[in-house]
Design a protein around this motif. Structure first.
Motif, short mmCIF file in Angstrom:
data_model
loop_
_atom_site.label_atom_id
_atom_site.label_comp_id
_atom_site.label_asym_id
_atom_site.label_seq_id
_atom_site.Cartn_x
_atom_site.Cartn_y
_atom_site.Cartn_z
N ALA A 59 0.84 -1.21 0.00
CA ALA A 59 0.00 0.00 0.00
C ALA A 59 0.87 1.26 0.00
CB ALA A 59 -0.94 -0.01 1.20
N TYR A 60 1.95 1.26 0.77
CA TYR A 60 2.87 2.40 0.76
C TYR A 60 3.52 2.57 -0.62
CZ TYR A 60 2.77 3.78 5.65
OH TYR A 60 2.38 4.27 6.87
N THR A 61 3.83 1.47 -1.28
CA THR A 61 4.40 1.54 -2.63
C THR A 61 3.41 2.18 -3.59
OG1 THR A 61 5.74 -0.42 -2.21
CG2 THR A 61 5.34 0.16 -4.52
N ILE A 62 2.13 1.78 -3.50
CA ILE A 62 1.09 2.37 -4.36
C ILE A 62 0.95 3.86 -4.07
CG2 ILE A 62 -1.37 2.31 -4.94
CD1 ILE A 62 0.34 -0.12 -5.97
N GLY A 63 0.92 4.23 -2.80
CA GLY A 63 0.82 5.64 -2.42
C GLY A 63 1.98 6.46 -2.95
N ASP A 64 3.19 5.93 -2.83
CA ASP A 64 4.37 6.63 -3.33
C ASP A 64 4.33 6.75 -4.85
OD1 ASP A 64 7.01 7.82 -2.81
OD2 ASP A 64 7.74 6.08 -3.95
N MET A 65 3.89 5.70 -5.52
CA MET A 65 3.80 5.71 -6.98
C MET A 65 2.82 6.79 -7.44
SD MET A 65 2.59 2.57 -9.41
CE MET A 65 0.85 2.73 -9.04
N ILE A 66 1.66 6.88 -6.80
CA ILE A 66 0.65 7.88 -7.19
C ILE A 66 1.14 9.28 -6.86
CG2 ILE A 66 -1.68 8.71 -6.66
CD1 ILE A 66 -2.50 5.75 -6.43
N SER A 67 1.87 9.44 -5.77
CA SER A 67 2.35 10.78 -5.39
C SER A 67 3.36 11.33 -6.40
CB SER A 67 2.98 10.75 -4.00
OG SER A 67 4.24 10.14 -4.02
N ARG A 68 4.00 10.46 -7.17
CA ARG A 68 4.98 10.88 -8.17
C ARG A 68 4.34 11.09 -9.56
NH1 ARG A 68 10.18 9.83 -6.09
NH2 ARG A 68 10.08 8.63 -4.16
N GLU A 69 3.09 10.70 -9.69
CA GLU A 69 2.42 10.78 -11.00
C GLU A 69 2.12 12.24 -11.34
OE1 GLU A 69 1.61 9.46 -14.34
OE2 GLU A 69 1.81 7.85 -12.87
N ASP A 70 2.45 12.62 -12.58
CA ASP A 70 2.17 14.00 -13.01
C ASP A 70 1.06 14.07 -14.06
OD1 ASP A 70 3.61 12.85 -15.03
OD2 ASP A 70 5.08 14.45 -15.23
N ARG A 71 0.49 12.92 -14.41
CA ARG A 71 -0.63 12.89 -15.34
C ARG A 71 -1.90 12.53 -14.59
NH1 ARG A 71 1.41 8.71 -19.50
NH2 ARG A 71 2.41 8.00 -17.62
N ALA A 72 -3.03 12.71 -15.25
CA ALA A 72 -4.32 12.39 -14.64
C ALA A 72 -4.43 10.89 -14.37
CB ALA A 72 -5.46 12.86 -15.53
N ILE A 73 -5.11 10.56 -13.30
CA ILE A 73 -5.35 9.17 -12.92
C ILE A 73 -6.78 8.83 -13.31
CG2 ILE A 73 -5.58 7.63 -10.93
CD1 ILE A 73 -3.39 9.32 -9.61
N GLY A 74 -6.99 7.61 -13.79
CA GLY A 74 -8.33 7.18 -14.20
C GLY A 74 -8.52 5.70 -13.94
N PRO A 75 -9.62 5.15 -14.44
CA PRO A 75 -9.93 3.73 -14.21
C PRO A 75 -8.85 2.77 -14.75
CG PRO A 75 -11.86 4.88 -15.01
CD PRO A 75 -10.72 5.84 -15.11
N THR A 76 -8.28 3.09 -15.91
CA THR A 76 -7.24 2.22 -16.46
C THR A 76 -6.01 2.21 -15.56
OG1 THR A 76 -8.04 2.72 -18.68
CG2 THR A 76 -5.85 1.76 -18.52
N TYR A 77 -5.65 3.39 -15.06
CA TYR A 77 -4.52 3.51 -14.14
C TYR A 77 -4.80 2.70 -12.86
CZ TYR A 77 -0.73 5.71 -11.51
OH TYR A 77 0.41 5.94 -10.78
N LEU A 78 -6.01 2.81 -12.34
CA LEU A 78 -6.35 2.06 -11.12
C LEU A 78 -6.35 0.56 -11.36
CD1 LEU A 78 -9.15 4.05 -9.24
CD2 LEU A 78 -6.74 3.79 -8.67
N SER A 79 -6.73 0.13 -12.55
CA SER A 79 -6.70 -1.29 -12.87
C SER A 79 -5.26 -1.82 -12.82
CB SER A 79 -7.31 -1.54 -14.24
OG SER A 79 -7.24 -2.90 -14.58
N GLY A 80 -4.34 -1.07 -13.42
CA GLY A 80 -2.93 -1.44 -13.36
C GLY A 80 -2.39 -1.37 -11.94
#
Length: 188
Positions: A59-80
């Motif tokens: 869960a911390y890895t997922i949180g860190d990954m999302i915190s570094r994302e500079d593009r919009a997040i969507g359903p496809t991103y959440l699926s991955g």
């Protein structure tokens, strides 16, 4: 029953009580199942703690990954993201993940939802739900935003010794690494 029969029975019982051969076998038959159960209980307790630790790290890895994302997040991103979490956490069943962008309003002392997205058996977070997180979220400066990642995964105990199958839930919050805030795009 005659007196000689009672005497004969008493003597036989007295001899049986004084004999000591076979005690080790009897004690082993009594103690072995208890020791086996205790060993299995230790294995299950260790496995449960290990799985909770693995899930929290994922869960911390997922949180860190999302915190570094500079593009919009969507359903496809959440699926991955869920596929990555399931791989990291070694989930037997597909997990559920909810990502929520939260902003703090100091004037009203409220946490507000910027957006929320989810995948799995959980709904996106509502505004009222986010406002109820005031005990779980950190103290933040006015208009500061963080990303909250919640994960749910099922733990299946390898043996039935008192720890039942249950859900492992994590609640992780991460500050954005870049100066911007993650956005949600339902088409991404």
């Amino acid at each position: 029953m005659g007196k000689t029969s009672q005497t004969h029975i008493r003597r036989g019982l007295h001899r049986f009580a004084r004999r000591e051969h076979g005690n080790v076998t009897l004690e082993t038959v009594i103690i072995a199942p208890i020791l086996f159960w205790a060993f299995m209980a230790v294995v299950v307790i260790f496995d449960a703690y290990r799985q909770h630790s693995i899930n929290q790290k994922a869960a911390y890895t997922i949180g860190d990954m999302i915190s570094r994302e500079d593009r919009a997040i969507g359903p496809t991103y959440l699926s991955g993201t869920r596929n990555l979490f399931d791989s990291l956490a070694r989930s037997a069943e597909p997990s559920s993940i909810r990502v929520t962008s939260v902003r703090y309003d100091a004037d009203n002392d409220l946490y507000l939802r910027n957006w929320s997205g989810s995948i799995g058996n959980i709904e996106s977070a509502t505004e009222a739900e986010v406002q109820g997180w005031d005990e779980r979220l950190p103290i933040m400066p006015d208009d500061e935003s963080i990303t909250v990642v919640e994960t749910w995964s099922r733990y299946a105990a390898p043996f039935s010794v008192g720890i039942n199958d249950h859900d492992i839930q994590n609640f992780i919050f991460t500050r954005h690494r870049s100066s911007g805030v993650n956005t949600w795009d339902s088409d991404a």
